[in-house]
Design a protein around this motif. Structure first.
Motif, PDB file in Angstrom:
ATOM      1  N   PHE A   2       5.019  -1.201  -4.010  1.00 28.80           N
ATOM      2  CA  PHE A   2       3.759  -1.941  -4.027  1.00 28.80           C
ATOM      3  C   PHE A   2       2.749  -1.404  -3.003  1.00 28.80           C
ATOM      4  O   PHE A   2       1.719  -2.049  -2.746  1.00 28.80           O
ATOM      5  CB  PHE A   2       4.019  -3.420  -3.766  1.00 28.80           C
ATOM      6  CG  PHE A   2       4.728  -4.104  -4.901  1.00 28.80           C
ATOM      7  CD1 PHE A   2       6.049  -4.523  -4.763  1.00 28.80           C
ATOM      8  CD2 PHE A   2       4.086  -4.323  -6.106  1.00 28.80           C
ATOM      9  CE1 PHE A   2       6.714  -5.160  -5.810  1.00 28.80           C
ATOM     10  CE2 PHE A   2       4.735  -4.960  -7.156  1.00 28.80           C
ATOM     11  CZ  PHE A   2       6.050  -5.376  -7.012  1.00 28.80           C
ATOM     12  N   LEU A   3       3.073  -0.248  -2.423  1.00 22.04           N
ATOM     13  CA  LEU A   3       2.125   0.421  -1.536  1.00 22.04           C
ATOM     14  C   LEU A   3       1.356   1.483  -2.314  1.00 22.04           C
ATOM     15  O   LEU A   3       1.940   2.158  -3.164  1.00 22.04           O
ATOM     16  CB  LEU A   3       2.864   1.102  -0.378  1.00 22.04           C
ATOM     17  CG  LEU A   3       3.355   0.197   0.731  1.00 22.04           C
ATOM     18  CD1 LEU A   3       4.334   0.933   1.618  1.00 22.04           C
ATOM     19  CD2 LEU A   3       2.196  -0.332   1.557  1.00 22.04           C
ATOM     20  N   PRO A   4       0.081   1.750  -2.012  1.00 20.11           N
ATOM     21  CA  PRO A   4      -0.721   0.959  -1.076  1.00 20.11           C
ATOM     22  C   PRO A   4      -1.268  -0.300  -1.726  1.00 20.11           C
ATOM     23  O   PRO A   4      -1.481  -0.355  -2.941  1.00 20.11           O
ATOM     24  CB  PRO A   4      -1.860   1.903  -0.709  1.00 20.11           C
ATOM     25  CG  PRO A   4      -2.057   2.731  -1.939  1.00 20.11           C
ATOM     26  CD  PRO A   4      -0.678   2.905  -2.533  1.00 20.11           C
ATOM     27  N   GLY A   5      -1.463  -1.307  -0.912  1.00 17.17           N
ATOM     28  CA  GLY A   5      -2.108  -2.525  -1.380  1.00 17.17           C
ATOM     29  C   GLY A   5      -3.601  -2.440  -1.143  1.00 17.17           C
ATOM     30  O   GLY A   5      -4.144  -1.374  -0.805  1.00 17.17           O
ATOM     31  N   ASP A   6      -4.258  -3.544  -1.288  1.00 18.32           N
ATOM     32  CA  ASP A   6      -5.722  -3.567  -1.221  1.00 18.32           C
ATOM     33  C   ASP A   6      -6.282  -3.663   0.196  1.00 18.32           C
ATOM     34  O   ASP A   6      -7.489  -3.492   0.384  1.00 18.32           O
ATOM     35  CB  ASP A   6      -6.263  -4.753  -2.028  1.00 18.32           C
ATOM     36  CG  ASP A   6      -6.029  -4.591  -3.521  1.00 18.32           C
ATOM     37  OD1 ASP A   6      -5.963  -5.627  -4.217  1.00 18.32           O
ATOM     38  OD2 ASP A   6      -5.918  -3.440  -3.987  1.00 18.32           O
ATOM     39  N   TYR A   7      -5.428  -3.957   1.160  1.00 16.62           N
ATOM     40  CA  TYR A   7      -5.911  -4.241   2.503  1.00 16.62           C
ATOM     41  C   TYR A   7      -5.568  -3.122   3.477  1.00 16.62           C
ATOM     42  O   TYR A   7      -4.401  -2.746   3.619  1.00 16.62           O
ATOM     43  CB  TYR A   7      -5.343  -5.571   3.003  1.00 16.62           C
ATOM     44  CG  TYR A   7      -5.741  -6.727   2.113  1.00 16.62           C
ATOM     45  CD1 TYR A   7      -4.855  -7.258   1.179  1.00 16.62           C
ATOM     46  CD2 TYR A   7      -7.025  -7.272   2.188  1.00 16.62           C
ATOM     47  CE1 TYR A   7      -5.232  -8.301   0.350  1.00 16.62           C
ATOM     48  CE2 TYR A   7      -7.399  -8.313   1.362  1.00 16.62           C
ATOM     49  CZ  TYR A   7      -6.503  -8.816   0.442  1.00 16.62           C
ATOM     50  OH  TYR A   7      -6.881  -9.846  -0.388  1.00 16.62           O
TER      51      TYR A   7
ATOM     52  N   ASN B 114      -1.568  -0.500   6.239  1.00 20.87           N
ATOM     53  CA  ASN B 114      -1.859  -1.041   4.914  1.00 20.87           C
ATOM     54  C   ASN B 114      -0.841  -2.116   4.578  1.00 20.87           C
ATOM     55  O   ASN B 114       0.353  -1.960   4.843  1.00 20.87           O
ATOM     56  CB  ASN B 114      -1.796   0.073   3.876  1.00 20.87           C
ATOM     57  CG  ASN B 114      -2.021  -0.441   2.469  1.00 20.87           C
ATOM     58  OD1 ASN B 114      -1.081  -0.780   1.759  1.00 20.87           O
ATOM     59  ND2 ASN B 114      -3.278  -0.512   2.070  1.00 20.87           N
ATOM     60  N   ARG B 115      -1.335  -3.210   3.993  1.00 17.69           N
ATOM     61  CA  ARG B 115      -0.437  -4.251   3.513  1.00 17.69           C
ATOM     62  C   ARG B 115      -0.195  -4.049   2.028  1.00 17.69           C
ATOM     63  O   ARG B 115      -1.155  -3.947   1.242  1.00 17.69           O
ATOM     64  CB  ARG B 115      -1.033  -5.634   3.757  1.00 17.69           C
ATOM     65  CG  ARG B 115      -0.011  -6.765   3.639  1.00 17.69           C
ATOM     66  CD  ARG B 115      -0.629  -8.055   3.175  1.00 17.69           C
ATOM     67  NE  ARG B 115      -0.897  -8.019   1.732  1.00 17.69           N
ATOM     68  CZ  ARG B 115      -1.374  -9.050   1.051  1.00 17.69           C
ATOM     69  NH1 ARG B 115      -1.643 -10.194   1.666  1.00 17.69           N
ATOM     70  NH2 ARG B 115      -1.587  -8.952  -0.252  1.00 17.69           N
ATOM     71  N   ALA B 116       1.056  -3.992   1.650  1.00 17.31           N
ATOM     72  CA  ALA B 116       1.394  -3.823   0.244  1.00 17.31           C
ATOM     73  C   ALA B 116       1.022  -5.083  -0.543  1.00 17.31           C
ATOM     74  O   ALA B 116       0.720  -6.127   0.031  1.00 17.31           O
ATOM     75  CB  ALA B 116       2.884  -3.529   0.101  1.00 17.31           C
TER      76      ALA B 116
ATOM     77  N   ILE C 247       6.320 -11.572   4.092  1.00 18.08           N
ATOM     78  CA  ILE C 247       6.771 -11.363   2.722  1.00 18.08           C
ATOM     79  C   ILE C 247       6.280 -10.054   2.113  1.00 18.08           C
ATOM     80  O   ILE C 247       6.617  -9.742   0.969  1.00 18.08           O
ATOM     81  CB  ILE C 247       6.364 -12.536   1.806  1.00 18.08           C
ATOM     82  CG1 ILE C 247       4.845 -12.619   1.630  1.00 18.08           C
ATOM     83  CG2 ILE C 247       6.922 -13.847   2.337  1.00 18.08           C
ATOM     84  CD1 ILE C 247       4.418 -13.660   0.612  1.00 18.08           C
ATOM     85  N   TYR C 248       5.497  -9.300   2.859  1.00 22.76           N
ATOM     86  CA  TYR C 248       4.913  -8.077   2.329  1.00 22.76           C
ATOM     87  C   TYR C 248       5.466  -6.838   3.005  1.00 22.76           C
ATOM     88  O   TYR C 248       5.717  -6.836   4.213  1.00 22.76           O
ATOM     89  CB  TYR C 248       3.393  -8.080   2.492  1.00 22.76           C
ATOM     90  CG  TYR C 248       2.698  -9.116   1.656  1.00 22.76           C
ATOM     91  CD1 TYR C 248       2.276 -10.319   2.218  1.00 22.76           C
ATOM     92  CD2 TYR C 248       2.482  -8.909   0.305  1.00 22.76           C
ATOM     93  CE1 TYR C 248       1.644 -11.283   1.448  1.00 22.76           C
ATOM     94  CE2 TYR C 248       1.852  -9.863  -0.477  1.00 22.76           C
ATOM     95  CZ  TYR C 248       1.443 -11.046   0.099  1.00 22.76           C
ATOM     96  OH  TYR C 248       0.824 -11.990  -0.672  1.00 22.76           O
ATOM     97  N   ALA C 249       5.635  -5.771   2.212  1.00 15.71           N
ATOM     98  CA  ALA C 249       5.888  -4.468   2.799  1.00 15.71           C
ATOM     99  C   ALA C 249       4.623  -3.988   3.504  1.00 15.71           C
ATOM    100  O   ALA C 249       3.512  -4.397   3.158  1.00 15.71           O
ATOM    101  CB  ALA C 249       6.301  -3.476   1.723  1.00 15.71           C
ATOM    102  N   MET C 250       4.820  -3.116   4.482  1.00 15.75           N
ATOM    103  CA  MET C 250       3.709  -2.568   5.249  1.00 15.75           C
ATOM    104  C   MET C 250       3.871  -1.058   5.329  1.00 15.75           C
ATOM    105  O   MET C 250       4.993  -0.535   5.345  1.00 15.75           O
ATOM    106  CB  MET C 250       3.676  -3.148   6.657  1.00 15.75           C
ATOM    107  CG  MET C 250       3.445  -4.648   6.726  1.00 15.75           C
ATOM    108  SD  MET C 250       1.795  -5.144   6.186  1.00 15.75           S
ATOM    109  CE  MET C 250       0.766  -4.347   7.418  1.00 15.75           C
TER     110      MET C 250
END
Length: 121
Positions: A105-110, A96-98, A31-34
């Motif tokens: 939603f990039l970049p995410g926290d991970y 990176n996981r968005a 479910i997440y952009a990468m």
């Protein structure tokens, strides 16, 4: 706990190829952009390639036509196929996981730990 583990970096000659992998755990991957980012010595980290949860891709101009990002949701893995490598592609590459499904939603926290790519003859 979300974990991202990159692999596949190494030394390549100019014109050569490498395939990076980023395996995700502790998250609903599909479910997440990468995104794949890179950071060369003395330079800021930059977004190289990204893919939405639906498979829409985007690339920085310097790698268009040479790099391909893809994902396998069954394996919770995102890939970066790098062809026609150039010395200026030398950098540490991070996945990176968005924080959402689309690219804004990039970049995410991970972040992963990074994998070194060196292009040299």
């Amino acid at each position: 706990q979300v974990q991202l583990v990159e692999s596949g970096g190494g030394l390549a000659q100019p014109g050569g190829s490498l395939r990076l992998s980023c395996a995700a755990s502790g998250t609903i991957f599909s479910i997440y952009a990468m995104g794949w980012y890179r950071q060369a010595p003395g330079k800021q980290r930059e977004l190289v390639a990204a893919i939405t949860s639906g498979g829409i891709t985007n690339y920085v101009d310097s790698v268009k036509g040479r790099f391909t990002i893809s994902r396998d949701n069954a394996k919770n893995t995102v890939y970066l196929q790098m062809n026609s490598l150039k010395p200026e592609d030398t950098a540490v590459y991070y996945c990176n996981r968005a924080s959402g499904s689309i690219l804004r939603f990039l970049p995410g926290d991970y972040w992963g730990q990074g994998t070194q790519v060196t292009v040299s003859s």
